[in-house]
Structures are given as structure tokens and as C-alpha cells.
Design a protein around this motif. Structure first.
Motif, short mmCIF file in Angstrom:
data_model
loop_
_atom_site.label_atom_id
_atom_site.label_comp_id
_atom_site.label_asym_id
_atom_site.label_seq_id
_atom_site.Cartn_x
_atom_site.Cartn_y
_atom_site.Cartn_z
N LEU A 145 -15.09 9.08 4.36
CA LEU A 145 -14.72 9.91 5.50
C LEU A 145 -13.29 9.66 5.96
O LEU A 145 -12.65 10.54 6.52
CB LEU A 145 -15.69 9.70 6.65
CG LEU A 145 -17.12 10.16 6.39
CD1 LEU A 145 -17.99 9.90 7.61
CD2 LEU A 145 -17.15 11.64 6.04
N SER A 146 -12.80 8.47 5.74
CA SER A 146 -11.43 8.15 6.14
C SER A 146 -10.93 6.99 5.30
O SER A 146 -11.69 6.35 4.58
CB SER A 146 -11.37 7.80 7.63
OG SER A 146 -12.11 6.62 7.88
N PHE A 147 -9.64 6.76 5.39
CA PHE A 147 -9.05 5.62 4.72
C PHE A 147 -7.92 5.08 5.57
O PHE A 147 -7.39 5.76 6.44
CB PHE A 147 -8.57 5.97 3.31
CG PHE A 147 -7.51 7.04 3.27
CD1 PHE A 147 -6.17 6.71 3.36
CD2 PHE A 147 -7.87 8.37 3.16
CE1 PHE A 147 -5.20 7.69 3.34
CE2 PHE A 147 -6.90 9.35 3.13
CZ PHE A 147 -5.57 9.01 3.23
N ALA A 148 -7.56 3.84 5.32
CA ALA A 148 -6.45 3.19 6.03
C ALA A 148 -5.38 2.82 5.01
O ALA A 148 -5.69 2.41 3.89
CB ALA A 148 -6.93 1.95 6.76
N VAL A 149 -4.13 2.97 5.40
CA VAL A 149 -3.01 2.56 4.56
C VAL A 149 -2.60 1.17 5.00
O VAL A 149 -2.30 0.93 6.18
CB VAL A 149 -1.83 3.54 4.71
CG1 VAL A 149 -0.65 3.09 3.86
CG2 VAL A 149 -2.25 4.95 4.34
N LEU A 150 -2.60 0.22 4.06
CA LEU A 150 -2.20 -1.14 4.39
C LEU A 150 -0.68 -1.24 4.38
O LEU A 150 -0.02 -0.75 3.45
CB LEU A 150 -2.76 -2.14 3.37
CG LEU A 150 -4.26 -2.30 3.34
CD1 LEU A 150 -4.66 -3.36 2.32
CD2 LEU A 150 -4.78 -2.71 4.71
N PRO A 151 -0.10 -1.88 5.39
CA PRO A 151 1.36 -2.05 5.39
C PRO A 151 1.78 -3.00 4.26
O PRO A 151 1.02 -3.87 3.85
CB PRO A 151 1.66 -2.64 6.76
CG PRO A 151 0.37 -3.07 7.33
CD PRO A 151 -0.74 -2.43 6.56
N ASP A 152 2.99 -2.81 3.78
CA ASP A 152 3.53 -3.70 2.75
C ASP A 152 4.92 -4.16 3.18
O ASP A 152 5.40 -3.80 4.25
CB ASP A 152 3.56 -3.02 1.38
CG ASP A 152 4.38 -1.74 1.36
OD1 ASP A 152 5.35 -1.63 2.15
OD2 ASP A 152 4.06 -0.85 0.57
N ASP A 153 5.55 -4.95 2.34
CA ASP A 153 6.88 -5.51 2.65
C ASP A 153 8.00 -4.72 1.98
O ASP A 153 9.11 -5.22 1.86
CB ASP A 153 6.95 -6.97 2.19
CG ASP A 153 6.00 -7.86 2.96
OD1 ASP A 153 5.68 -7.53 4.11
OD2 ASP A 153 5.58 -8.89 2.41
N LEU A 154 7.72 -3.50 1.54
CA LEU A 154 8.72 -2.72 0.80
C LEU A 154 9.58 -1.84 1.69
O LEU A 154 10.46 -1.14 1.19
CB LEU A 154 8.02 -1.88 -0.27
CG LEU A 154 7.21 -2.68 -1.29
CD1 LEU A 154 6.48 -1.74 -2.23
CD2 LEU A 154 8.11 -3.63 -2.06
N GLY A 155 9.34 -1.84 2.99
CA GLY A 155 10.18 -1.08 3.91
C GLY A 155 9.57 0.25 4.31
O GLY A 155 8.85 0.87 3.56
N ASN A 156 9.89 0.65 5.52
CA ASN A 156 9.42 1.94 6.04
C ASN A 156 10.40 3.04 5.67
O ASN A 156 11.57 2.79 5.44
CB ASN A 156 9.29 1.89 7.56
CG ASN A 156 8.17 0.98 8.00
OD1 ASN A 156 7.16 0.87 7.33
ND2 ASN A 156 8.35 0.32 9.14
N GLY A 157 9.92 4.26 5.62
CA GLY A 157 10.77 5.41 5.40
C GLY A 157 11.37 5.49 4.02
O GLY A 157 12.48 5.97 3.85
N ARG A 158 10.63 5.04 3.01
CA ARG A 158 11.14 5.13 1.64
C ARG A 158 11.27 6.60 1.23
O ARG A 158 10.39 7.40 1.49
CB ARG A 158 10.20 4.41 0.68
CG ARG A 158 10.26 2.89 0.87
CD ARG A 158 9.17 2.23 0.11
NE ARG A 158 8.00 2.21 1.02
CZ ARG A 158 6.92 1.52 0.81
NH1 ARG A 158 6.77 0.83 -0.28
NH2 ARG A 158 5.94 1.53 1.68
#
Length: 96
Positions: free
Chosen positions: A24-37
Motif C-alpha cells: 500500500l505504501s513505501f518509504a524511501v531511506l535517506p542515503d549519504d549521496l546528497g539531496n537534489g541529484r
């Protein structure tokens, strides 16, 4: 019911994958590759729980998506430039 058609011009990145049961839903795990790629290849790690017909068949899924490329648009000449850069780096353009 209504049938929807895929319109590639509506997407910058499109990738499909399959799970044994609906989620029904999913979550995106944060990573260390930077935001706004903004340059491909893209990647993400997703977590989802299934909705199986029997509770004992439910699973917690951890899905790592990698080497995701942009959708080619017929009217985007600059998209070819991005793929050329990828090909120079690893010898394989648009593999995901």
C-alpha cells in the motif's frame, strides 16, 4: 474499468519492479549521496510491507534500485549528452 496508457513524456525517470503481494505504501531511506541529484544514474533504497492474503505470508521488503536512467524523450536533444557521458564512464549506456 478505465485503462491508462503509459506516456513517457510525463516522466523523467521510470522504472518498474515486481513484489509477490501488493504494497500500500513505501518509504524511501535517506542515503549519504546528497539531496537534489540531477545527473543519472540514479538510485534509491525503498522499504515496503506486503498485504498478502494470509498474514503469515506478509513480508517486509528492502529494495535497492540502482543505475536508473532517464526516460528518452524524442524532443530532448540534451538527453543524448547524458547517455554519452554514462557510456564513456562504464562502457554501457542506459543499463539499469
Amino acid at each position: 474499468g478505465e485503462e491508462l496508457d503509459f506516456d513517457p513524456s510525463a516522466y523523467d525517470v521510470m522504472h518498474s519492479f515486481h513484489a509477490d503481494w501488493p504494497c500500500l505504501s513505501f518509504a524511501v531511506l535517506p542515503d549519504d549521496l546528497g539531496n537534489g541529484r540531477t545527473k543519472p544514474p540514479f538510485g534509491a533504497t525503498l522499504i515496503a510491507g506486503t498485504q498478502a492474503s494470509q498474514p503469515s505470508e506478509n513480508k517486509l521488503l528492502c529494495m535497492k534500485l540502482s543505475k536508473l536512467s532517464r526516460v528518452k524523450h524524442d524532443d530532448d536533444d540534451d538527453m543524448d549528452d547524458d547517455d554519452d557521458d554514462d557510456e564513456e564512464e562504464d562502457g554501457h549506456a542506459g543499463r539499469g
